[in-house]
Design an enzyme around this catalytic site. Structure first.
Site, PDB file in Angstrom:
ATOM      1  N   PHE A 117      57.985  41.618  33.113  1.00  0.00           N
ATOM      2  CA  PHE A 117      57.692  41.728  34.542  1.00  0.00           C
ATOM      3  C   PHE A 117      58.980  41.425  35.295  1.00  0.00           C
ATOM      4  CE2 PHE A 117      53.318  41.419  36.734  1.00  0.00           C
ATOM      5  CZ  PHE A 117      52.814  42.474  36.007  1.00  0.00           C
ATOM      6  N   ARG A 276      60.546  41.337  43.497  1.00  0.00           N
ATOM      7  CA  ARG A 276      59.832  42.250  44.403  1.00  0.00           C
ATOM      8  C   ARG A 276      60.503  42.411  45.756  1.00  0.00           C
ATOM      9  NH1 ARG A 276      53.625  40.463  42.943  1.00  0.00           N
ATOM     10  NH2 ARG A 276      53.662  41.521  40.946  1.00  0.00           N
TER      11      ARG A 276
HETATM   12  C1  LIG Z   1      45.743  44.335  44.097  1.00  0.00           C
HETATM   13  C2  LIG Z   1      46.318  43.027  43.637  1.00  0.00           C
HETATM   14  C3  LIG Z   1      46.777  42.894  42.340  1.00  0.00           C
HETATM   15  C4  LIG Z   1      47.290  41.679  41.901  1.00  0.00           C
HETATM   16  N1  LIG Z   1      47.750  41.578  40.607  1.00  0.00           N
HETATM   17  C5  LIG Z   1      48.215  40.380  40.181  1.00  0.00           C
HETATM   18  C6  LIG Z   1      48.643  40.224  38.826  1.00  0.00           C
HETATM   19  O1  LIG Z   1      48.597  41.144  38.019  1.00  0.00           O
HETATM   20  N2  LIG Z   1      49.111  39.012  38.452  1.00  0.00           N
HETATM   21  C7  LIG Z   1      49.174  37.943  39.305  1.00  0.00           C
HETATM   22  O2  LIG Z   1      49.601  36.872  38.908  1.00  0.00           O
HETATM   23  N3  LIG Z   1      48.755  38.068  40.593  1.00  0.00           N
HETATM   24  C8  LIG Z   1      48.277  39.247  41.033  1.00  0.00           C
HETATM   25  N4  LIG Z   1      47.855  39.373  42.330  1.00  0.00           N
HETATM   26  C9  LIG Z   1      47.728  38.167  43.160  1.00  0.00           C
HETATM   27  C10 LIG Z   1      46.501  37.390  42.730  1.00  0.00           C
HETATM   28  O3  LIG Z   1      45.525  38.269  42.239  1.00  0.00           O
HETATM   29  C11 LIG Z   1      45.896  36.576  43.863  1.00  0.00           C
HETATM   30  O4  LIG Z   1      46.884  35.830  44.499  1.00  0.00           O
HETATM   31  C12 LIG Z   1      44.850  35.621  43.321  1.00  0.00           C
HETATM   32  O5  LIG Z   1      43.913  36.306  42.521  1.00  0.00           O
HETATM   33  C13 LIG Z   1      44.137  34.881  44.445  1.00  0.00           C
HETATM   34  O6  LIG Z   1      43.094  34.143  43.875  1.00  0.00           O
HETATM   35  P1  LIG Z   1      42.305  33.081  44.728  1.00  0.00           P
HETATM   36  O7  LIG Z   1      41.286  32.506  43.822  1.00  0.00           O
HETATM   37  O8  LIG Z   1      43.255  32.167  45.395  1.00  0.00           O
HETATM   38  O9  LIG Z   1      41.611  33.941  45.888  1.00  0.00           O
HETATM   39  P2  LIG Z   1      40.567  35.157  45.829  1.00  0.00           P
HETATM   40  O10 LIG Z   1      40.407  35.727  44.477  1.00  0.00           O
HETATM   41  O11 LIG Z   1      40.956  36.067  46.946  1.00  0.00           O
HETATM   42  O12 LIG Z   1      39.205  34.469  46.179  1.00  0.00           O
HETATM   43  C14 LIG Z   1      38.920  33.966  47.459  1.00  0.00           C
HETATM   44  C15 LIG Z   1      37.501  33.493  47.476  1.00  0.00           C
HETATM   45  O13 LIG Z   1      37.269  32.812  48.686  1.00  0.00           O
HETATM   46  C16 LIG Z   1      36.077  33.265  49.275  1.00  0.00           C
HETATM   47  N5  LIG Z   1      36.201  33.090  50.711  1.00  0.00           N
HETATM   48  C17 LIG Z   1      37.208  33.472  51.532  1.00  0.00           C
HETATM   49  N6  LIG Z   1      36.949  33.102  52.787  1.00  0.00           N
HETATM   50  C18 LIG Z   1      35.761  32.471  52.773  1.00  0.00           C
HETATM   51  C19 LIG Z   1      34.944  31.887  53.764  1.00  0.00           C
HETATM   52  N7  LIG Z   1      35.288  31.855  55.057  1.00  0.00           N
HETATM   53  N8  LIG Z   1      33.774  31.348  53.383  1.00  0.00           N
HETATM   54  C20 LIG Z   1      33.365  31.376  52.098  1.00  0.00           C
HETATM   55  N9  LIG Z   1      34.088  31.928  51.122  1.00  0.00           N
HETATM   56  C21 LIG Z   1      35.287  32.462  51.449  1.00  0.00           C
HETATM   57  C22 LIG Z   1      35.917  34.696  48.820  1.00  0.00           C
HETATM   58  O14 LIG Z   1      34.561  35.061  48.834  1.00  0.00           O
HETATM   59  C23 LIG Z   1      36.463  34.597  47.392  1.00  0.00           C
HETATM   60  O15 LIG Z   1      35.428  34.185  46.537  1.00  0.00           O
HETATM   61  C24 LIG Z   1      47.357  40.584  42.788  1.00  0.00           C
HETATM   62  C25 LIG Z   1      46.902  40.718  44.091  1.00  0.00           C
HETATM   63  C26 LIG Z   1      46.407  41.932  44.520  1.00  0.00           C
HETATM   64  C27 LIG Z   1      45.995  42.059  45.939  1.00  0.00           C
END
Ligand SMILES: Cc1cc2nc3c(=O)[nH]c(=O)nc-3n(C[C@H](O)[C@H](O)[C@H](O)COP(=O)(O)OP(=O)(O)OC[C@H]3O[C@@H](n4cnc5c(N)ncnc54)[C@H](O)[C@@H]3O)c2cc1C
Length: 561
Positions: A117, A276
């Site tokens: 990567f 990136r």
């Molecule tokens: C298309 C894409 C591909 C990616 N690929 C990679 C990769 O290959 N490798 C890597 O390391 N990173 C990757 N990333 C980044 C990574 O996926 C994210 O940063 C990470 O998954 C975020 O996880 P999280 O648990 O913090 O949030 P999220 O998975 O976004 O979860 C947020 C949660 O909070 C909840 N929520 C939000 N607001 C509220 C509210 N007001 N009330 C109640 N619930 C709420 C939502 O329902 C959800 O359940 C990628 C990102 C994108 C956009």
């Protein structure tokens, strides 16, 4: 009325939230999760390319090398104590996920496969073809269900409740049935993800509206490094859907309208696998100087051959076919930079603890800060797991050593009054107009490149949008799935966050990581700006200060690509 009381309340059910909940449960706490989406619809499920840990299966590697790559990739803004914890604990976390049933891709010898990567000194990205996030989210949800952890599903968290100097609960809107609900907790873990929806062109889902960051901000907590929004170099034109860095990891090239592999002019050593920020700026320069194709450049995978594309990058091929009408086996795919990942967030220590007793944060909502000014691909999923686990454990331990919960009855009454005010307003502006203008102007004035006059203009635009927001009207007056109401609330969050980003951006008079000022401050300025920006909400607007970067071993080196 208090709906329920738990030891640990996790807000968010993506990878970070579910990993935190599992750990808190296993530490003996009574845990519940609140999520505005069903857990498996969380945005983590969209992650494609992989997750980084120094297993050393594909080439020599170790946590120290991973740490150095991360520090360098962060343009030296990452906190090095956090980074060292992260890279040391990541390998065990991967093994744990594998034991839970994550079916990662494997090598011929049976070990977990690892792909190269961007800006990584060794091929260290573990992957499940190009659906890594999907696999992780299913595995974590299985573990949640197995433990019978309560999920307040489709509950929209809206405000944190502070009492007696502690965070002690969350006010929610029940999306399915309507109504304001208060859930109390001895500790709360924010895991609400990122805020990519600040921008019109983004890889982020509609739900990524920065709710947790804004809730913490409104409670007086500091946000850290808000000016740093990462633009991913390969988002499909015109939809903004991501094509994983794994494509370039597998050998795909970037070419301009003249068929030139232009990265040789910008990063002759790392080429397409430069970090990136570097690749996005190179693409944008090509486009701005007239060597683009329809506002894009081209990602060429043809030389990889059909077999490799179908085996390693099936999801990317399907996305290209469906959303760009291009089969990468036969033609190059149009791509351009799109808003992807927010390096900034709620400031925490390495256990996810925020400034407020009882409140923790992990995942993209938090700034721990592993990524500094620029995140390396694959480090974010790993961050959600490692720091989700650490925050869950710390929150459970604190909750189990404290017995009382006290939430004032007025908290619900205040929230109900606020909803009524929004619902009772009959005339005003519809939220989508403001949201559209915010997204397109942020892209124009605070995108890959930042210029003083554009940032000044954007500050004025945001002020104007915030004023208009005060008169926003919600047309749906009902209780059941009133997305009109929740989207209006989300817009308020986005506007506050945009104001924080712009203030920190215009004040950072240097170029570092994702913050690039090509005209007036093209160089990194360690003397004046090797420091984190810290933003608090002060009455009606953001207030900026700075904090030292925590450095353990590595001092800044000159940038060479
Ligand atoms: C298309 C894409 C591909 C990616 N690929 C990679 C990769 O290959 N490798 C890597 O390391 N990173 C990757 N990333 C980044 C990574 O996926 C994210 O940063 C990470 O998954 C975020 O996880 P999280 O648990 O913090 O949030 P999220 O998975 O976004 O979860 C947020 C949660 O909070 C909840 N929520 C939000 N607001 C509220 C509210 N007001 N009330 C109640 N619930 C709420 C939502 O329902 C959800 O359940 C990628 C990102 C994108 C956009």
């Amino acid at each position: 009325m208090v709906e329920a009381t738990h030891d640990v309340l996790v807000v968010g059910a993506g990878c970070a939230g579910m990993r935190a909940a599992i750990e808190a449960h296993d530490a003996g706490a009574d845990v519940a999760v609140i999520s505005k989406l069903h857990p498996t619809r969380s945005h983590s499920g969209a992650a494609e390319g992989g997750i980084n840990a120094a297993l050393g299966n594909a080439a020599d590697d170790d946590p120290e090398t991973h740490a150095f790559d991360t520090v360098k990739g962060s343009d030296y803004l990452g906190d090095q104590d956090s980074i060292e914890v992260f890279t040391r604990e990541a390998p065990e976390d991967i093994i744990q996920l594998e034991h839970w049933g994550a079916f990662f891709s494997r090598r011929e010898d049976g070990k977990l496969a690892q792909r190269p990567f961007g800006a990584a000194g060794s091929p260290r990205t573990i992957y499940a073809a190009d659906i890594t996030g999907h696999v992780l989210i299913q595995v974590l949800y299985e573990q949640l269900v197995k433990r019978d952890i309560r999920v307040y599903e489709e509950w929209f968290a809206w405000r944190l409740v502070e009492n007696d100097g502690r965070c002690q609960g969350v006010i929610c809107w029940d999306l399915m049935n309507g109504g304001v609900k208060l859930v109390a907790g001895k500790t709360v873990v924010l895991a609400t993800g990122g805020a990519g929806r600040l921008y019109r062109a983004t890889t982020n889902a509609y739900a990524c509206t920065g709710d947790g960051m804004a809730m913490a901000l409104r409670l007086g907590l500091p946000l850290k490094d808000m000016e740093f929004m990462q633009f991913h170099p390969t988002t499909l034109f015109p939809s903004g859907i991501l094509l994983t860095e794994g494509c370039r990891g597998e050998g795909a090239y970037l070419i301009n309208s003249e068929g030139e592999r232009f990265m040789q002019r910008y990063a002759p050593n790392a080429m397409e696998l430069a970090s990136r920020d570097v690749v996005s700026r190179s693409e944008q320069t090509e486009i701005d100087q007239g060597r683009g194709v329809n506002g894009s450049v081209l990602l060429d995978m043809r030389h990889l051959g059909a077999e490799k594309i179908i085996e390693r990058l099936p999801g990317s091929r399907e996305l290209s076919l469906v959303f760009a009408g291009v089969d990468p086996i036969h033609d190059p795919v149009p791509v351009r930079p799109g808003a992807h990942y927010h390096m900034g967030g709620v400031a925490t220590d390495t256990d996810g603890l925020t400034e407020l007793t009882g409140l923790y944060a992990a995942g993209e909502v938090a700034c721990v800060s592993v990524h500094g000014a620029n995140r390396l691909g694959g480090n974010s999923l790993m961050e959600t797991i490692t720091f989700g686990r650490r925050a869950g454990r710390a929150a459970a331990e604190w909750a189990q050593s404290h017995t009382t919960i006290d939430v004032p009855a007025s908290a619900v009454a205040d929230a109900e009054r606020e909803v009524r005010t929004l619902l009772d307003r009959e005339e005003g502006e519809r939220p989508w107009q403001i949201r559209d203008e915010l997204g397109s102007t942020m892209l124009e004035n605070f995108g890959v490149f930042r210029r003083e006059h554009q940032m000044a203009k954007q500050i004025e635009i945001i002020d104007g949008l915030r004023e208009r927001y005060g008169n926003v009207v919600v047309e749906d007056k009902g209780n059941v799935f009133n997305n009109d109401l929740t989207q209006a609330i989300e817009l308020g969050y986005l506007l506050d966050l945009a104001a924080c980003m712009l203030q920190a951006g215009i004040a950072r008079k240097e170029s570092r990581g994702a913050h690039s000022r090509p005209d007036d401050y093209p160089d990194r300025d360690d003397e004046n700006f090797l420091k984190h920006s810290i933003t608090r909400w002060n009455g009606d607007g953001p207030e900026l200060s700075y904090e030292e970067v925590r450095m353990t071993r590595w001092t800044p080196q000159e940038r060479k690509y």
